[in-house]
Every structure is written in structure tokens, then in C-alpha cells.
Scaffold this active site. Structure first.
Site, short mmCIF file in Angstrom:
data_model
loop_
_atom_site.label_atom_id
_atom_site.label_comp_id
_atom_site.label_asym_id
_atom_site.label_seq_id
_atom_site.Cartn_x
_atom_site.Cartn_y
_atom_site.Cartn_z
N ASP A 35 91.45 50.04 48.26
CA ASP A 35 91.44 48.93 49.02
C ASP A 35 90.07 48.47 49.41
O ASP A 35 89.39 49.31 49.64
CB ASP A 35 92.36 49.08 50.09
CG ASP A 35 92.66 47.91 50.71
OD1 ASP A 35 93.87 47.35 50.79
OD2 ASP A 35 92.00 47.12 51.24
N ILE A 36 89.72 47.10 49.36
CA ILE A 36 88.47 46.85 49.86
C ILE A 36 88.22 47.05 51.36
O ILE A 36 86.89 47.03 51.69
CB ILE A 36 88.31 45.35 49.49
CG1 ILE A 36 86.57 45.23 49.34
CG2 ILE A 36 88.87 44.23 50.42
CD1 ILE A 36 86.49 43.69 48.53
N GLN A 104 102.41 39.27 53.29
CA GLN A 104 101.73 39.72 52.09
C GLN A 104 100.66 38.67 51.83
O GLN A 104 100.75 37.62 51.82
CB GLN A 104 103.09 39.62 51.12
CG GLN A 104 102.18 39.99 49.52
CD GLN A 104 103.34 39.75 48.63
OE1 GLN A 104 104.51 39.15 48.68
NE2 GLN A 104 102.98 40.24 47.38
N HIS A 110 101.93 45.10 45.07
CA HIS A 110 101.18 46.20 45.13
C HIS A 110 101.65 46.93 46.25
O HIS A 110 102.26 46.62 47.23
CB HIS A 110 99.69 45.76 45.62
CG HIS A 110 99.73 44.86 46.73
ND1 HIS A 110 100.01 43.51 46.84
CD2 HIS A 110 99.49 45.19 48.28
CE1 HIS A 110 99.95 43.13 47.94
NE2 HIS A 110 99.47 43.69 48.80
N HIS A 112 100.52 50.21 48.81
CA HIS A 112 99.69 50.72 49.49
C HIS A 112 99.95 52.08 49.74
O HIS A 112 100.96 52.64 50.25
CB HIS A 112 99.45 50.32 50.92
CG HIS A 112 99.10 48.69 50.92
ND1 HIS A 112 97.86 48.36 51.68
CD2 HIS A 112 99.74 47.71 51.00
CE1 HIS A 112 97.93 47.07 51.69
NE2 HIS A 112 99.05 46.35 51.28
P1 5GP Z 1 98.92 42.76 51.58
O1 5GP Z 1 98.63 42.13 53.08
O2 5GP Z 1 99.06 41.67 50.55
O3 5GP Z 1 99.92 44.04 51.72
O4 5GP Z 1 97.52 43.61 51.16
C1 5GP Z 1 96.55 43.19 50.41
C2 5GP Z 1 95.50 44.20 50.44
O5 5GP Z 1 94.43 43.86 49.27
C3 5GP Z 1 94.35 44.35 51.83
O6 5GP Z 1 94.68 45.69 52.29
C4 5GP Z 1 93.24 43.84 51.48
O7 5GP Z 1 92.30 44.77 52.17
C5 5GP Z 1 93.10 44.25 49.87
N1 5GP Z 1 92.25 43.19 49.15
C6 5GP Z 1 92.18 41.84 49.35
N2 5GP Z 1 91.24 41.48 48.38
C7 5GP Z 1 90.85 42.48 47.68
C8 5GP Z 1 89.84 42.69 46.59
O8 5GP Z 1 89.23 41.78 46.26
N3 5GP Z 1 89.73 43.80 46.30
C9 5GP Z 1 90.47 44.89 46.88
N4 5GP Z 1 89.90 46.18 46.34
N5 5GP Z 1 91.26 44.78 47.71
C10 5GP Z 1 91.51 43.80 48.09
#
Ligand code: 5GP
Length: 127
Positions: A35-36, A104, A110, A112
Site C-alpha cells: 500500500d502506498i 472504498q 482489493h 488489505h
Molecule cells: P480503499 O479505501 O479503496 O479500501 O483502499 C485503497 C487503498 O489504496 C488505500 O489504502 C490507499 O493508500 C491505496 N492506494 C491508493 N492509490 C495507490 C497507488 O497508486 N499505489 C498503491 N500502492 N496504493 C494506493
């Protein structure tokens, strides 16, 4: 209503090689990467290569070989990152947010895999 997949989402771009990532594991049907913005010492995102919006989309529409590959990939990531209970480690949490209520951010399925420290309660208590 059918699931609507936006192929311009960030993870679709990662899968196409348009955006770099720190790959942890790649299999025939899955990709795992750091994760970034990690929220814990271990924070890896595991995605299927197929165009699925969310876990319910994947569960209903993915082919069995994709489901097996993805499930095994998550297990392998747990081992690789040192959080697997089977190796005597302290465990982890799997989170898969979906849609508006799940907050999301990226509309490509995805999971985590988060660990490396105690993570507290799964949800804040309300009221
Ligand atoms: P969500 O909120 O959709 O469950 O989580 C999205 C996740 O994607 C977040 O934890 C965010 O830090 C990660 N993320 C967003 N953009 C990027 C990216 O460009 N590269 C990576 N490796 N992670 C990302």
C-alpha cells in the site's frame, strides 16, 4: 443492476503497467503490492487481475480458478509478510471495503492484509 467497472481506476493502471508498484507477489490471476500509505508495519493490497469492482462482484462472477488463485495468493502474502498464524506469528486483519458505505477509494477489488502490530477493534463503537 450489473456491476459497473471503471477501467481508469488506479489499480487497473497498475495492472496495465502504467503506474509503478512495489510487488510482493504475482500469480496467474492475482497481484499483491505494498500500500502506498501503509497504516501498519505490514500493509499489502491483494487484487485479482480480472475486472471486479468488489468482493461480492468477485464472489458471484469470478471463475473458480480465479477464486482459488486469489485465495491462495492472500494466504501466501500472509506467509511472506510474517503474519501467518500457521508460522507462529501474531496474526493480521483482512479488510475489503466496498462502495459508498464501505468507503472504498479504489473501485477494483482489493483485500488489505494489515498486521505487524495490534490493530484494535474492527470498528469504532458508536453511541
Ligand atoms: P480503499 O479505501 O479503496 O479500501 O483502499 C485503497 C487503498 O489504496 C488505500 O489504502 C490507499 O493508500 C491505496 N492506494 C491508493 N492509490 C495507490 C497507488 O497508486 N499505489 C498503491 N500502492 N496504493 C494506493
Amino acid at each position: 443492476m450489473p456491476y459497473s467497472y471503471d477501467d481508469q481506476n488506479i489499480f487497473a493502471k497498475i495492472l496495465r503497467g502504467e503506474i509503478p508498484n512495489k510487488t510482493v507477489l504475482e500469480t496467474e490471476h492475482s497481484l499483491a503490492f505494498e500500500d502506498i500509505a501503509p497504516q501498519a508495519p505490514v500493509h499489502v493490497l491483494v487484487i485479482p487481475k480480472g475486472a471486479y469492482v468488489s468482493f461480492d462482484d468477485f464472489a458471484q462472477n469470478a471463475r473458480p480458478e480465479e477464486i482459488v488463485d486469489y485465495t491462495r495468493a492472500i494466504g501466501e502474502v500472509c506467509k511472506m509478510t510474517g503474519v501467518s498464524l500457521g508460522d507462529g506469528n501474531d496474526g493480521f486483519r483482512m479488510i475489503s471495503n466496498a462502495g459508498i458505505d464501505g468507503i472504498q477509494e479504489v473501485p477494483h477489488l482489493h483485500v488489505h492484509v494489515v498486521g505487524g502490530r495490534s490493530l484494535g477493534r474492527i470498528l469504532p463503537k458508536v453511541g
